[in-house]
Design an enzyme around this catalytic site. Structure first.
Site, PDB file in Angstrom:
ATOM      1  CE  LYS A 182       1.238 -17.486  48.432  1.00  0.00           C
ATOM      2  NZ  LYS A 182       2.686 -17.869  48.704  1.00  0.00           N
ATOM      3  CB  SER A 236       6.959 -23.577  47.889  1.00  0.00           C
ATOM      4  OG  SER A 236       8.068 -23.076  48.721  1.00  0.00           O
ATOM      5  CD  GLU A 291      -5.930 -12.973  52.117  1.00  0.00           C
ATOM      6  OE1 GLU A 291      -6.912 -13.021  51.656  1.00  0.00           O
ATOM      7  OE2 GLU A 291      -4.989 -14.013  51.978  1.00  0.00           O
TER       8      GLU A 291
END
Ligand SMILES: *Cc1c(COP(=O)(O)O)cnc(C)c1O
Length: 397
Positions: free
Chosen positions: A94, A382, A116
């Site tokens: 991310k 990931s 968010e």
């Protein structure tokens, strides 16, 4: 006969085939339009690229290794490479996106960042880059999630972010998103909204995919030096909104020799009523500003998804993936909660790597792929599983 060439890049209006676009309230038009007009120019500036690459290298820790998983490979009788996004700063892919967006926000003259978050992973990645850039950071989070995800809430606060619990609706991710959009409408001038996946109105899906595309760019160079060929036969990635998959697929979208596998969470089973298998259960509609596949009732109310992994617990799928799956370019595979738990244990024991529950879905999909001994498979790892230990250990198989 010449096969018709399908284009997998976004078009000028922000569509991938029939999916995507920008369906937003009038009051956000100028903000999104400013971003749309400038993102490609800013990203192409030599100074921007330099700053982005320098931070990826020295702050995030890129390039992440491409690791040949020998014992996992011998179990599946094929050749499996793991792209180690779990080794990025903050523990997942991310941050590739939040680093890019914070640099962009600065160049747009924004002083205030909102985001968010569901499980808190994107919130932590955003709070991290806000601290790095010295910008104000407000994170919207459903009140239920604030309670469930206490360690990530603590991290965000430690990093200097303000965490705003949202008490409306089901008090989860979609309510947090609505509240973030409301904030944006009220403070459009100063604020940049950092969206955490390849979702939202154009240009977000394309912009986030480009920031994450460093993953497949590195895979190309790494495979070239390891196997003298810059592409694998198969790439596997889990899909929540779809950003790590978009990054892993990006430079291979037009290479039909590479099979793309998008793994969704089937929760307790596709037909159990507790699932996040959007590509099968979803219908066309609009969610968070873009036209895509989403889980909704006949009246267009969003159906609460379920997955054991918070990062895949999303009722939609990014428009790029809706297009890839609908055109047959990517194959969707579905993995249940218990299969993901099994895959966490398997990778931990075979390779000494504890994957995130999201990532474990990609690993659990390997058994469905009919892999051959000569094939080369890349699994996008990931994220790491430290955040999920309680859940993994308390799961009753
Ligand atoms: C958030 C997250 C995901 C899902 O998000 P995508 O946008 O689909 O990549 C997957 N894996 C990890 C480790 C995550 O934190």
């Amino acid at each position: 006969m010449i096969a018709e060439q399908i284009n997998y890049q976004v078009n000028k209006l922000g569509f991938y085939g029939e999916f995507g676009g920008s369906y937003i309230p009038e009051l956000l038009y100028e903000n999104v339009e400013q971003l749309r007009k400038q993102y490609l120019h800013i990203m192409a500036e030599p100074g921007f690229e330099q700053d982005y690459n320098a931070l990826l290298k020295d702050y995030v820790g890129r390039p992440t290794p491409l690791y040949f998983a020998e014992r996992l490979s011998s179990y599946f009788q094929t050749n499996i490479y793991l792209k180690r996004e779990d080794l990025c700063h903050t523990g997942a892919h991310k941050i590739n996106n939040t680093i890019g967006q914070i640099l962009l926000a600065k160049r747009l003259g924004k002083t205030r960042i909102i985001a968010e978050t569901g499980a808190g992973q994107h919130g932590v990645a955003t709070a991290t880059v806000c601290a790095l850039a010295g910008l104000e950071c407000i994170i919207y989070m459903g009140a239920k999630d604030v309670e469930r995800q206490a360690p990530n809430v603590a991290r965000m606060k430690l990093l200097g972010a303000r965490v705003e619990p949202v008490y409306s609706g089901s008090q989860t991710l979609k309510d947090a998103t609505n509240e973030a959009i409301r904030d944006w409408i009220n403070h459009p001038q100063q604020t940049h909204y950092i969206i955490g996946s390849v979702v939202g109105p154009h240009p977000y899906p394309d912009m986030v995919a480009r920031f994450q595309s460093v993953i497949s760019q590195e895979i190309q160079a790494q495979l070239l030096s390891k196997i003298c060929r810059n592409y694998p036969d198969v790439i596997v990635a889990c899909v929540g909104g779809g950003s790590n998959a978009a990054g892993a697929f990006y430079h291979y979208l037009e290479n039909s020799k590479v099979k793309l596998v998008a793994v969704e969470a089937a929760g307790r089973g596709i037909n159990s009523g507790a699932s996040a298998a959007t590509s099968v259960l979803g219908t066309k509609g609009i969610i968070h500003g873009s036209k895509t596949l989403l889980m909704q009732t006949k009246d267009g109310q969003i159906i609460e998804p379920h997955s054991i992994s918070a990062g895949l617990d999303y009722p939609g799928i990014g428009p790029l993936h809706a297009h890839l799956i609908e055109t047959g370019r990517a194959k969707a595979v579905h993995v249940r909660d218990e299969e993901a738990i099994g895959a966490v244990h398997q990778l931990s024991r075979l390779e000494g790597i504890i994957p995130a529950l999201e990532t474990a879905h990609a690993l659990a999909a390997l058994k469905y792929l009919d892999l051959k001994p000569h094939q080369v498979v890349v699994v996008n790892l990931s994220g790491r599983g430290d955040k999920d230990l309680d859940q993994i250990l308390s799961y009753k198989l």
